[in-house]
Design an enzyme around this catalytic site. Sequence first.
Site, PDB file in Angstrom:
ATOM      1  N   TRP A 358       0.834  -1.212   0.000  1.00 44.81           N
ATOM      2  CA  TRP A 358       0.000   0.000   0.000  1.00 44.81           C
ATOM      3  C   TRP A 358       0.863   1.253   0.000  1.00 44.81           C
ATOM      4  CZ3 TRP A 358      -2.067   2.824   4.805  1.00 44.81           C
ATOM      5  CH2 TRP A 358      -1.153   2.754   5.860  1.00 44.81           C
ATOM      6  N   ASP A 359       2.137   1.098   0.348  1.00 40.27           N
ATOM      7  CA  ASP A 359       3.072   2.236   0.356  1.00 40.27           C
ATOM      8  C   ASP A 359       2.929   3.037  -0.937  1.00 40.27           C
ATOM      9  OD1 ASP A 359       3.856   0.104   2.035  1.00 40.27           O
ATOM     10  OD2 ASP A 359       5.904   0.845   2.183  1.00 40.27           O
ATOM     11  N   GLU A 489       0.904  -2.335  12.530  1.00 42.01           N
ATOM     12  CA  GLU A 489       1.262  -3.757  12.541  1.00 42.01           C
ATOM     13  C   GLU A 489       1.625  -4.274  13.929  1.00 42.01           C
ATOM     14  OE1 GLU A 489       4.152  -3.927   9.357  1.00 42.01           O
ATOM     15  OE2 GLU A 489       2.558  -4.194   7.874  1.00 42.01           O
ATOM     16  N   LYS A 595       2.819   0.640  16.201  1.00 43.88           N
ATOM     17  CA  LYS A 595       4.042   0.744  15.418  1.00 43.88           C
ATOM     18  C   LYS A 595       4.016   2.023  14.578  1.00 43.88           C
ATOM     19  CE  LYS A 595       6.406  -1.907  11.780  1.00 43.88           C
ATOM     20  NZ  LYS A 595       6.201  -2.900  10.729  1.00 43.88           N
TER      21      LYS A 595
HETATM   22  O1  IFM Z   1       3.554  -1.389   4.081  1.00 46.66           O
HETATM   23  C1  IFM Z   1       4.480  -1.272   5.104  1.00 46.66           C
HETATM   24  C2  IFM Z   1       3.754  -1.432   6.419  1.00 46.66           C
HETATM   25  O2  IFM Z   1       2.793  -0.421   6.596  1.00 46.66           O
HETATM   26  C3  IFM Z   1       4.729  -1.403   7.559  1.00 46.66           C
HETATM   27  N1  IFM Z   1       5.679  -2.486   7.385  1.00 46.66           N
HETATM   28  C4  IFM Z   1       6.430  -2.361   6.159  1.00 46.66           C
HETATM   29  C5  IFM Z   1       5.543  -2.318   4.938  1.00 46.66           C
HETATM   30  C6  IFM Z   1       6.396  -2.083   3.690  1.00 46.66           C
HETATM   31  O3  IFM Z   1       6.988  -0.832   3.735  1.00 46.66           O
END
Ligand code: IFM
Length: 764
Positions: A358-359, A489, A595
């Site tokens: 989703w980034d 997360e 997080k």
């Molecule tokens: O998409 C992100 C997530 O929101 C947090 N952990 C890492 C992923 C990849 O950057």
Amino acid sequence: MRIEQNPEFQIHLQKLQSKEPLFLETIYSVGNGHIGVRDSNPLQGNNPNYVGTPGLFVNGFYDYYPYKYGEKYPNYPENNQVINRLFDPRFIRIIVGDEDSAVDSFDVETVDKNLDMQTGMLHEIFAVTTPEGKIFNLIVQSFASLQELNVYGIRYGIVPVNFDDNVEIIKVHDYVNQATNQVANDVRVDDVKGNMQLDFIDDNGQPSYLITTYKSQQGLILTFQASEQMDYFKDDTNHWGYRTKYFAKKGTQKEFEFLFSIGDIHPLVNARMYADQYLSALNEKVRDTNFDSELMASAQVWQTFWLHSDVKIGGDPEVQLCIRFNLFSLNQSAGRNEMTTIPAKGLTGNGYGGHYFWDTEIFMLPFFTYTQPELAKKMLIYRYHTLDIALKQATQLGLKKGAWFAWQTINGYDASAYWPAGLAQVHINADIAFAIEQYYEVTGDDEFLSNYGYEIIVETARFFMEYGNYADIEGKRRFVIDRVTGPDEYSAVVDNNYFTNHMAKFNLRMVAKYAERFENTELSRKLNLSAEEIDKMTQAANDMYLPFDKEKNIKLQYQNFNQMAEVNLKNVDTSKFPMLLHFHPLMLYRTQVNKQADVIMSDILFPQGFDFEQLKSNYEFYEPITTHDSSLSKAMFAIAATRIHKDAEAYRFFSQAVQTDLQNSHHNTANGIHAGSLGAAWEGIFYGFAGVVNNAEYFTVNPRLPEQWNSLQFRFHLYDSEYRFTIYEHEIIVELLSGKGTKMKLAGSDYNITKEEPKQEIKY
Ligand code: IFM
């Protein structure tokens, strides 16, 4: 054309606090969205003992690696997908007298490095000492062309410092599955070595290869050409390459240049069958040209990029450099062929296996949507090309309808081995729909909406109708979405995550919003979308349960969030951050520890009519329990802080976010850039300090510059027009640069920016 080097666009080694080689490999990567080349040690990049991850990434070129589960439940992904690391095109072998860099250990000391972001050229100087004490300077210039995406150029200059002797240069690339000595004791890193096959393509007068993958059945052709003074050769062991031998004189520089042409990805059968044809097309791209002219052509494209996409900050040179590096890196990483998008690490490393998350839609695309909408469109079309897989995935997992997009993927299939923080992040579906609507609101691109966008909107809305259900909550019939993971997360598989439900609500509403224009069209027949189905979606959106704690005046991250154990982060030993590397996930899930931004994300994405006090309560509740262990977090809190006038905090969070990679603040830039974080920093400026809110009906700008800044200037596209905004502490200057203009609300008042009156100066 000659471009004067502007000091404000240089990433000079001296400016970097860390000189750690793996960090430098990432920071000095060059790329163009098709390829990315890490900045390896050029004499040792193919040595099996080399500590690092040298090599070339091709966006979308990956292979499968079977997951080994202790306990495997139905429909777990069989395979991981991992971006391949091809040979290191920077590698060169140099023989001085009878000492050979491939055999003897030459000492390679970095003297200097500079990345010129104006032209995209990396310029490096190494001092090399042979075991017998002969010293020469090795000057390396390299770039990945933005003009011709298949082309990568590298030029070596050799200057003997203390000797006259025979020097031989050999450039051979004869392997693909390079070992890496990088120790990866980190769930975020994939250290698989690769499993490709390299076949030489017989003999067309230059080294050419077919590189194929085993399981994903992809193939690409690659070839490279040398400047005239080099001889093409093929030795007894069937190694193709270039070599030349000359007598080198102390203090005299001799240069050798190579242009690589790195093909597009094809299905394996085609790559084999049409190898000659693909090869001759690739040859065309490097024939009758040279390093300088390709570099210049590419530099011109970079100039255009900066013209439209630069952000100029007055009074804060450090942040200025960081934001430029971020925009440069995003542009280096963006897939441009509709079949790829931006991996979480760009094309600079194999962190997260090179997956797309989703980034891209939530943190990176806004920058492209507003500054290079045609590129944003291509990356959204990538999602459209995976729609069939998402539809299939939904039915395979047991839903009757809808598209369930992969949480992390390259080819469209989900590749998350750990589903609670992976597939369960179903908000990805609404995130994609959100980015589509945002692109549409900024561009008004009807053709995109009818050919690609609306179908995704409908199918993701169907997903939520299937995944969610009605339940009685507090005496009311509510649409609920249970057992999901939100953005944060450190919580997983929760009921009614505020962000997910909020996003789903808007996704469901979008269907009705655009339905009329597709009535009785081929698309509505294809989608088999009835008025009844649309009504049900709208009803579900209206009935969507959004958990709220009235007493605390906060949006609840999820339904039972208040029941989780409280933890005072100030009492946690700082050596235990990031917490994901030190605690069993359950020990995090059962507590009120975050997080990353979660509830705050919905405040950021839906700023229309925001309630100051409510946002302040959310911020003051969630910020102290957030570790910001995700690099996506701080920029979001910076935006929220600006909106509630916590200016010092806003600047602090923003300045930390903007330097995520250049300052290696998460200590893992070695595995690749944090592309989402780099995009989030742009959002921090656009949505935060400039205060942009765009809800299709109105485009509003309400700036609040940090006191450290004298001015802020940026350009963006809206509908058919391009604007330049220059913002000072108490003044906004808006200029219409092209197009017919529009109405806007600036610092609280309405303005009509037109061709006739293209400039407004507004005091606020
Ligand atoms: O998409 C992100 C997530 O929101 C947090 N952990 C890492 C992923 C990849 O950057």
